[in-house]
Write a protein that holds these residues in place. Structure first.
Motif, PDB file in Angstrom:
ATOM      1  N   LYS A   7     -13.499 124.601 -25.519  1.00  0.00           N
ATOM      2  CA  LYS A   7     -13.174 123.547 -24.729  1.00  0.00           C
ATOM      3  C   LYS A   7     -11.686 123.236 -25.012  1.00  0.00           C
ATOM      4  O   LYS A   7     -11.321 124.137 -25.914  1.00  0.00           O
ATOM      5  N   GLY A  10      -6.443 118.396 -23.132  1.00  0.00           N
ATOM      6  CA  GLY A  10      -5.519 118.260 -22.380  1.00  0.00           C
ATOM      7  C   GLY A  10      -4.604 118.971 -22.382  1.00  0.00           C
ATOM      8  O   GLY A  10      -3.864 119.575 -20.703  1.00  0.00           O
ATOM      9  N   TYR A 173     -10.133 124.868 -28.276  1.00  0.00           N
ATOM     10  CA  TYR A 173      -8.966 124.784 -28.091  1.00  0.00           C
ATOM     11  C   TYR A 173      -7.817 123.950 -27.911  1.00  0.00           C
ATOM     12  O   TYR A 173      -7.685 123.225 -27.059  1.00  0.00           O
ATOM     13  N   GLY A 178      -5.010 125.295 -35.649  1.00  0.00           N
ATOM     14  CA  GLY A 178      -6.665 124.953 -36.039  1.00  0.00           C
ATOM     15  C   GLY A 178      -5.864 123.541 -37.016  1.00  0.00           C
ATOM     16  O   GLY A 178      -4.814 122.681 -36.497  1.00  0.00           O
ATOM     17  N   VAL A 211      -7.394 116.151 -34.468  1.00  0.00           N
ATOM     18  CA  VAL A 211      -7.959 117.357 -33.911  1.00  0.00           C
ATOM     19  C   VAL A 211      -9.011 117.263 -33.987  1.00  0.00           C
ATOM     20  O   VAL A 211      -8.849 118.320 -32.872  1.00  0.00           O
TER      21      VAL A 211
HETATM   22  P1  ADP Z   1      -6.934 118.743 -27.554  1.00  0.00           P
HETATM   23  O1  ADP Z   1      -5.996 117.509 -26.464  1.00  0.00           O
HETATM   24  O2  ADP Z   1      -6.472 119.193 -27.493  1.00  0.00           O
HETATM   25  O3  ADP Z   1      -8.104 117.858 -27.660  1.00  0.00           O
HETATM   26  P2  ADP Z   1      -5.217 116.627 -29.896  1.00  0.00           P
HETATM   27  O4  ADP Z   1      -4.226 115.605 -29.594  1.00  0.00           O
HETATM   28  O5  ADP Z   1      -6.232 115.350 -29.601  1.00  0.00           O
HETATM   29  O6  ADP Z   1      -5.300 118.042 -28.292  1.00  0.00           O
HETATM   30  O7  ADP Z   1      -5.688 117.238 -31.191  1.00  0.00           O
HETATM   31  C1  ADP Z   1      -4.385 118.167 -31.387  1.00  0.00           C
HETATM   32  C2  ADP Z   1      -3.431 117.443 -32.459  1.00  0.00           C
HETATM   33  O8  ADP Z   1      -3.601 116.473 -33.685  1.00  0.00           O
HETATM   34  C3  ADP Z   1      -2.187 118.039 -32.581  1.00  0.00           C
HETATM   35  O9  ADP Z   1      -1.747 117.954 -32.159  1.00  0.00           O
HETATM   36  C4  ADP Z   1      -1.540 116.816 -34.302  1.00  0.00           C
HETATM   37  O10 ADP Z   1      -0.447 116.658 -33.673  1.00  0.00           O
HETATM   38  C5  ADP Z   1      -2.842 116.599 -34.643  1.00  0.00           C
HETATM   39  N1  ADP Z   1      -3.254 116.390 -35.378  1.00  0.00           N
HETATM   40  C6  ADP Z   1      -3.091 115.657 -36.345  1.00  0.00           C
HETATM   41  N2  ADP Z   1      -3.618 115.824 -37.446  1.00  0.00           N
HETATM   42  C7  ADP Z   1      -3.653 117.499 -37.815  1.00  0.00           C
HETATM   43  C8  ADP Z   1      -4.381 118.304 -38.418  1.00  0.00           C
HETATM   44  N3  ADP Z   1      -4.222 118.249 -39.768  1.00  0.00           N
HETATM   45  N4  ADP Z   1      -4.270 119.212 -38.165  1.00  0.00           N
HETATM   46  C9  ADP Z   1      -4.109 119.877 -37.077  1.00  0.00           C
HETATM   47  N5  ADP Z   1      -3.590 119.117 -35.998  1.00  0.00           N
HETATM   48  C10 ADP Z   1      -3.956 117.863 -36.836  1.00  0.00           C
END
Ligand code: ADP
Ligand code: ASP
Ligand code: MG
Length: 426
Positions: A7, A10, A173, A178, A211
């Motif tokens: 996956k 964005g 991804y 992570g 995340v």
């Molecule tokens: P995607 O668009 O790939 O789904 P998201 O923006 O939904 O990504 O999720 C990734 C983001 O989650 C990271 O850029 C980070 O700012 C945020 N995040 C919040 N808490 C955490 C955590 N504990 N570990 C990693 N990322 C986190």
């Protein structure tokens, strides 16, 4: 041959260059001898941009039209990714959620999966193609309408496909390496977690670590899907989320046998409602929360004060900021029936949570937690705990400082700085 579901969020497919980069990664996985199914999110901040566009047109968009609008973001990226893969000499076919058999209930904006029948995706793989599926959307058999599964829902699409297709692994991804001990955008010394239990990951996700979509973690746990959260911008090993706590983990020499006391910190923005001057007698709380439930608001923390000599009490609770207006209106309309005196609504407060399965056996966690906030001069308005979590509500402007102070106090700070590769954090 292994079946891998990947996956891409964005920020990983934000523009043409990124889509080509993802295509190379997908093609490489296929050429290593795997079958590959890819779930994509909308490009960059497309979903937010579509929401803004709708808001420019009306304050009251129809739920049905909103879902058609939002589902179009994922359609753009799936088709473009298929083209990029075809360009590299492999063949790919893209499918909308409904084509991929993601059958949901009819609740727009937060639809839940009822059935997953990815026959067309199976056929595509059997013909040697790479299957691409639009994230976060499905179709209701009942209403025959397109639905979406809530913000961040593409993670759940990926896990559900991985479960239905019996995939060997579901790789998520994203734009960081992570799952970290705190949001790396807030705590630069956050540390990457190599292996997290589903239980801890559920608490992290439930308390704001976006995340991983909360429902994807629940789904992965129920169906035993192995999750690997990693960056699409690096080759580094990410975080493994172990589906079943009973699963036997192979412990390397020198590795601790017990899970760490603390897994990490999660934070989220919520709203707070305080209902003041409620007669302290049986049935009043039930009356309040029935009104709240009727308008479909999910509440989080609830606190009731000890009543004063006038036999009146106050109840405060937190709720999603977006649900504030309707909840306020519904309570106001029942003011006489419930018998309260005042309503106070704060649209944004910070919720900070410390999560760790190991804390249930370790005294002193709360003392350290509250001492760290005291030393940072941060005032707390609500507290709630579970066996493996301590959460507090702070002023919104204190939230990030609270996360940093607690991260340091619990010895989670890493030697190196965490990398945030892309994205706006929106
Ligand atoms: P995607 O668009 O790939 O789904 P998201 O923006 O939904 O990504 O999720 C990734 C983001 O989650 C990271 O850029 C980070 O700012 C945020 N995040 C919040 N808490 C955490 C955590 N504990 N570990 C990693 N990322 C986190
Ligand atoms: N595009 C949707 C969102 O931004 C779904 C997702 O990315 O998971 O929430
Ligand atoms: Mg996400």
């Amino acid at each position: 041959m292994s079946l891998i579901v990947q996956k891409y969020g964005g920020s990983s497919v934000a523009d043409a260059e990124s889509i080509k980069r993802v295509a190379r990664r997908v093609v490489e996985t296929k050429r290593q001898g795997n079958q590959v199914v890819v779930v994509v999110s909308a490009m960059g901040d497309t979903t937010d941009d579509l929401l803004d566009l709708a808001a420019d047109i009306t304050d009251h968009p129809q739920d049905r039209e909103m879902d058609i609008l939002l589902s179009s973001g994922e359609r753009m990226s799936m088709a473009l990714l298929a083209m990029a893969i075809n360009q590299l000499g492999e063949t790919a076919q893209s499918f909308t959620g409904s084509q991929a058999g993601m059958i949901t209930d009819a609740i727009h904006g937060k639809a839940r999966l009822i059935e997953v029948n990815p026959n067309r995706v199976h056929e595509s793989l059997d013909s040697g193609h790479i299957g691409i599926v639009a994230g976060f959307q499905g179709m209701s058999r009942e209403s025959k309408d397109i639905t979406t599964m809530g913000r961040g829902g593409s993670d759940t699409t990926a896990v559900a496909l991985a479960a239905a297709m019996n995939a060997d692994v579901c790789e998520i991804y994203t734009d960081v390496d992570g799952v970290f001990t705190a949001d790396p955008r807030v705590v630069s010394r956050a540390r990457k977690i190599d292996v997290a239990s589903s239980e801890d990951m559920l608490e992290m996700a439930a308390n704001g670590s976006k995340v991983l979509h909360l429902r994807s973690v629940e789904y992965a746990r129920r169906f035993g899907v192995k999750l690997h959260v990693r960056s699409s911008f690096s080759e580094k090993e990410g975080t493994w989320v172990i589906p079943d706590p009973e699963d036997k983990i192979t412990i390397q020499e020198g590795e601790p046998l017990e899970q760490p006391i603390i897994t990490g910190l999660a934070h989220a923005t919520e709203a707070r409602m305080t209902i003041a001057g409620i007669p302290d007698e049986p049935g009043r709380a039930a009356a309040i929360f029935n009104v709240v439930a009727e308008v479909g608001t999910n509440i989080d923390m609830i606190v009731q004060d000890v009543s004063d000599e006038t036999k009146k009490t106050n109840i405060s609770f937190t709720l999603p900021s977006d649900d504030g207006r309707k909840t306020l209106e519904a309570l106001e309309a029942q003011k006489g029936a419930i018998g309260f005196e005042d309503l106070d609504f704060t649209p944004e407060v910070g919720k900070v949570s410390l999560v760790g399965g190991g804390m249930r056996h370790h005294p002193g966690v709360s003392a350290k937690f509250f001492s760290a906030l005291r030393d940072a001069g941060i005032n707390i308005t609500l507290i709630s705990t579970s066996e493996i979590r301590v959460s507090v509500i702070t002023k919104i402007e204190d939230m990030e400082r609270a996360v940093e102070a607690l991260h340091t106090a619990f010895g989670l700070d890493s030697e190196e700085e965490a990398t945030v590769y892309a994205g706006t954090g929106r």
